[in-house]
Design a protein around this motif. Structure first.
Motif, PDB file in Angstrom:
ATOM      1  N   LYS A 374       0.832  -1.221   0.000  1.00  0.00           N
ATOM      2  CA  LYS A 374       0.000   0.000   0.000  1.00  0.00           C
ATOM      3  C   LYS A 374       0.863   1.266   0.000  1.00  0.00           C
ATOM      4  O   LYS A 374       0.450   2.311   0.524  1.00  0.00           O
ATOM      5  N   GLY A 375       2.061   1.160  -0.564  1.00  0.00           N
ATOM      6  CA  GLY A 375       2.953   2.312  -0.645  1.00  0.00           C
ATOM      7  C   GLY A 375       3.523   2.746   0.681  1.00  0.00           C
ATOM      8  O   GLY A 375       4.114   3.828   0.778  1.00  0.00           O
ATOM      9  N   GLU A 376       3.399   1.911   1.711  1.00  0.00           N
ATOM     10  CA  GLU A 376       3.810   2.301   3.068  1.00  0.00           C
ATOM     11  C   GLU A 376       5.178   1.756   3.452  1.00  0.00           C
ATOM     12  O   GLU A 376       5.661   2.032   4.550  1.00  0.00           O
ATOM     13  N   ALA A 377       5.823   0.972   2.597  1.00  0.00           N
ATOM     14  CA  ALA A 377       7.105   0.360   2.947  1.00  0.00           C
ATOM     15  C   ALA A 377       8.243   1.371   2.786  1.00  0.00           C
ATOM     16  O   ALA A 377       8.112   2.399   2.116  1.00  0.00           O
ATOM     17  N   ILE A 378       9.364   1.048   3.412  1.00  0.00           N
ATOM     18  CA  ILE A 378      10.628   1.723   3.111  1.00  0.00           C
ATOM     19  C   ILE A 378      11.399   0.803   2.171  1.00  0.00           C
ATOM     20  O   ILE A 378      11.550  -0.392   2.450  1.00  0.00           O
ATOM     21  N   ILE A 379      11.844   1.340   1.066  1.00  0.00           N
ATOM     22  CA  ILE A 379      12.544   0.547   0.054  1.00  0.00           C
ATOM     23  C   ILE A 379      14.020   0.906   0.070  1.00  0.00           C
ATOM     24  O   ILE A 379      14.392   2.083  -0.061  1.00  0.00           O
ATOM     25  N   THR A 380      14.859  -0.105   0.238  1.00  0.00           N
ATOM     26  CA  THR A 380      16.287   0.072  -0.010  1.00  0.00           C
ATOM     27  C   THR A 380      16.602  -0.639  -1.320  1.00  0.00           C
ATOM     28  O   THR A 380      15.849  -1.506  -1.763  1.00  0.00           O
ATOM     29  N   THR A 381      17.711  -0.260  -1.932  1.00  0.00           N
ATOM     30  CA  THR A 381      18.081  -0.929  -3.189  1.00  0.00           C
ATOM     31  C   THR A 381      19.578  -1.184  -3.220  1.00  0.00           C
ATOM     32  O   THR A 381      20.361  -0.563  -2.502  1.00  0.00           O
ATOM     33  N   GLU A 382      19.934  -2.117  -4.071  1.00  0.00           N
ATOM     34  CA  GLU A 382      21.319  -2.230  -4.486  1.00  0.00           C
ATOM     35  C   GLU A 382      21.540  -1.198  -5.591  1.00  0.00           C
ATOM     36  O   GLU A 382      20.794  -0.222  -5.689  1.00  0.00           O
ATOM     37  N   GLY A 414      22.687  -2.268  -0.440  1.00  0.00           N
ATOM     38  CA  GLY A 414      21.296  -2.352  -0.022  1.00  0.00           C
ATOM     39  C   GLY A 414      21.011  -3.232   1.169  1.00  0.00           C
ATOM     40  O   GLY A 414      20.182  -2.887   2.011  1.00  0.00           O
ATOM     41  N   LEU A 415      21.660  -4.398   1.267  1.00  0.00           N
ATOM     42  CA  LEU A 415      21.327  -5.325   2.342  1.00  0.00           C
ATOM     43  C   LEU A 415      21.711  -4.764   3.704  1.00  0.00           C
ATOM     44  O   LEU A 415      20.920  -4.791   4.651  1.00  0.00           O
TER      45      LEU A 415
END
Length: 555
Positions: A374-382, A414-415
């Motif tokens: 629902k667009g509520e996450a925090i996204i990290t990326t490589e 990211g990890l």
């Protein structure tokens, strides 16, 4: 009271409100770790698998909260293993304090076992660094380090402490942290007046926002500014979340992987308003062709960024939030203009999109993550294609929800950052979107996530290649795929299970939905290995050296 240097360090960390640090022990920090044992009920130490993981975790913690992230390593290789993480934080203006041990004072400069000149090594990638040679200076140095990391434009500070300093005893007197005031002394009424005149005269204003707006917590002021001015808004990679991704005025990212509406608007606007942004080469591309018809108003906290890459017509140096507050008080509301209608037409004509062919598409995976969280996450990326797909297809609504290595482009980031962000924000779901190449650089941090039961989800977009480099080889090197086809037999499900995490292997959308649903319900680390096609590429893309309106799309 009389305390050892190691205990003084603990007390200073407590002064600064530090409740968690990330690190790895070694001989020259044994006194510090002995103190950590005594203070374990007040300061939580997270033992990472590698010092680089500690630096990235501290970075992710800082980006998710705005607080200072802290990492700790021993001398020599322990200290040098922090360097990539420190440089990552420096390039993206992340407040961090890195603490390293060193050999005793009498052994400095003698090529002693595990000795390096870490202050010399990190001088170009820190706001400031110190080596403490007198225990009486230790407390003041730690306090200065935290202040410098946060004041003005944030960034990393390193404090190197020889082992004997941590054992020596001196008087410690508790102090309250120095108040960090917003940078406002250079904001003049003349600056505000000149900016307002520009804004009033403009018929085609365009707002370009960067990570500085996030550091300043200026979301509300930015929205008010854009809605009063009736101006479209684009973002750099680091600025994602500073302006709602679903807002009518938002045109998406700008630059090399920017949307066509953003790049066209920058090319045709008559006033470009850069807010907390630094005109990086990935945004500007061909400098002489960037915003050719526009006057440029640059608002930034760092005077070194003014006229560094792009010549501005007017600028305001100061805290972005405060500048926008002052402008909003005096800015007259504009009417919805033909310019805005033209930009909206571009958004309809040139939407982000991709061709579906029945296979599992990376863009669809990111869209499903957005839908299911629902667009509520925090996204990290490589770093690589995975990073750009995440940036393009997850609609970030709030600051500090997109965490990625922008300026340095650190594969393997990211990890560790995901672990740091999850420990910082346990109430949020944190998801790391990875490529198989980046993930294997620091996948050992799965051991950290499992040890501390950090319930992160890692989604690997597995195409079996170094996707972004291969894409450049495909487009610009006549398909000479040199060293970018991985051809590895790694079983990521078994790898996850070997570390103690759950693992899923998915090849279609239904399998992904089922696996991600289970992951969201599982209070433990999960790895989802998604098989995608090696020829799924990131579009749009601007060729190197081209003007940003010369966008290559999938068509």
């Amino acid at each position: 009271m009389q305390l050892t240097g190691a205990d003084i360090l603990m007390e200073c960390l407590k002064e600064q409100g530090v409740d968690i640090i990330f690190g790895y022990p070694g001989g020259q920090v044994l006194h510090i770790y002995d103190a950590l044992y005594k203070y374990q009920n007040e300061i939580c130490h997270i033992l990472t698998s590698h010092e680089q993981g500690a630096a990235h975790a501290a970075d992710g913690y800082a980006r998710a909260t705005g607080k200072v992230g802290v990492c700790l390593a021993t001398s020599g290789p322990g200290a040098t293993n922090l360097v990539t993480g420190i440089a990552t934080a420096y390039m993206d203006s992340v407040p961090m304090v890195a603490i390293t041990g060193n050999v005793p004072l009498a052994l400095l400069g003698k090529d002693s076992f595990q000795e390096v000149d870490i202050t010399g090594i990190t001088m170009p990638i820190t706001k400031h660094n110190y080596i403490v040679k007198d225990v009486k200076e230790l407390a003041a140095t730690i306090r200065r380090a935290f202040y410098i990391a946060q004041e003005g434009r944030p960034g990393p500070v390193l404090v190197d402490i020889p082992k004997d300093i941590t054992a020596q005893v001196t008087e410690y007197i508790r102090e309250e942290p120095k108040i960090i005031n917003k940078v406002t002394e250079d904001i003049t009424e003349e600056d505000i007046s000149n900016a307002l005149n520009l804004l009033e005269r403009s018929h085609k204003p365009f707002i370009y926002v960067g990570g500085g707006a996030i550091h300043a917590d200026a979301n509300g002021e930015l929205i008010t500014f854009a809605e009063t001015l009736k101006a479209p808004v684009c973002s750099s990679l680091m600025g994602l979340g500073s302006f709602p991704g679903t807002h009518e005025f938002f045109t998406g990212m700008i630059g090399m992987h920017g949307t066509k509406p953003s790049n066209l608007a920058a090319t045709q606007c008559d006033l470009l308003i850069a807010i907390g942004a630094r005109f990086s080469d990935r945004v500007v591309s061909k400098m002489e062709a960037f915003a050719p018809h526009a006057q440029i108003l640059h608002i930034d906290i760092d005077p070194a960024e003014i006229n560094k890459n792009i010549k501005t017509h007017y600028h305001i140096i100061g805290d972005v939030k405060e500048v926008l507050k002052r402008l909003n008080k005096k800015l007259n509301p504009k009417e919805y203009s033909e310019w805005m209608e033209e930009v909206q037409d571009w958004k309809k004509k040139y939407p982000l999109g991709y061709k579906e062919n029945g296979a599992l598409k990376p863009q669809k995976i990111v869209e499903k993550i957005y839908e299911m969280t629902k667009g509520e996450a925090i996204i990290t990326t490589e770093v690589g294609q995975n990073q750009i797909w995440a940036a393009q297809y997850y609609k970030f609504q709030k600051s500090r929800t997109f965490i990625s290595s922008g300026g340095l482009g650190t594969m393997g980031y990211g990890l560790g950052a995901c672990i740091g962000a999850q420990l910082a924000r346990p109430e949020k779901q944190i998801i790391n979107i990875a490529g198989d190449g980046s993930f294997q650089m620091n996948c050992n941090e799965l051991a950290t996530a499992v040890k501390y039961n950090v319930p992160i989800i890692v989604v690997i977009l597995n195409n079996g290649v170094l996707g972004m480099v291969r894409q450049w080889q495909k487009l610009f090197y006549d398909k000479r795929y040199s060293a970018t086809i991985l051809e590895r037999a790694t079983n990521f499900v078994k790898l996850a299970e070997a570390y103690g995490a759950d693992g899923y292997h998915v090849t279609n959308e239904e399998e992904f939905h089922e696996a991600f649903t289970k992951a969201l319900e599982t209070n433990k680390p999960v790895v989802i290995n998604c098989i995608i096609d090696e020829d799924d590429n990131v579009f749009p893309i601007v060729p190197p050296g081209a003007a940003i309106e010369e966008v290559i799309t999938e068509e």
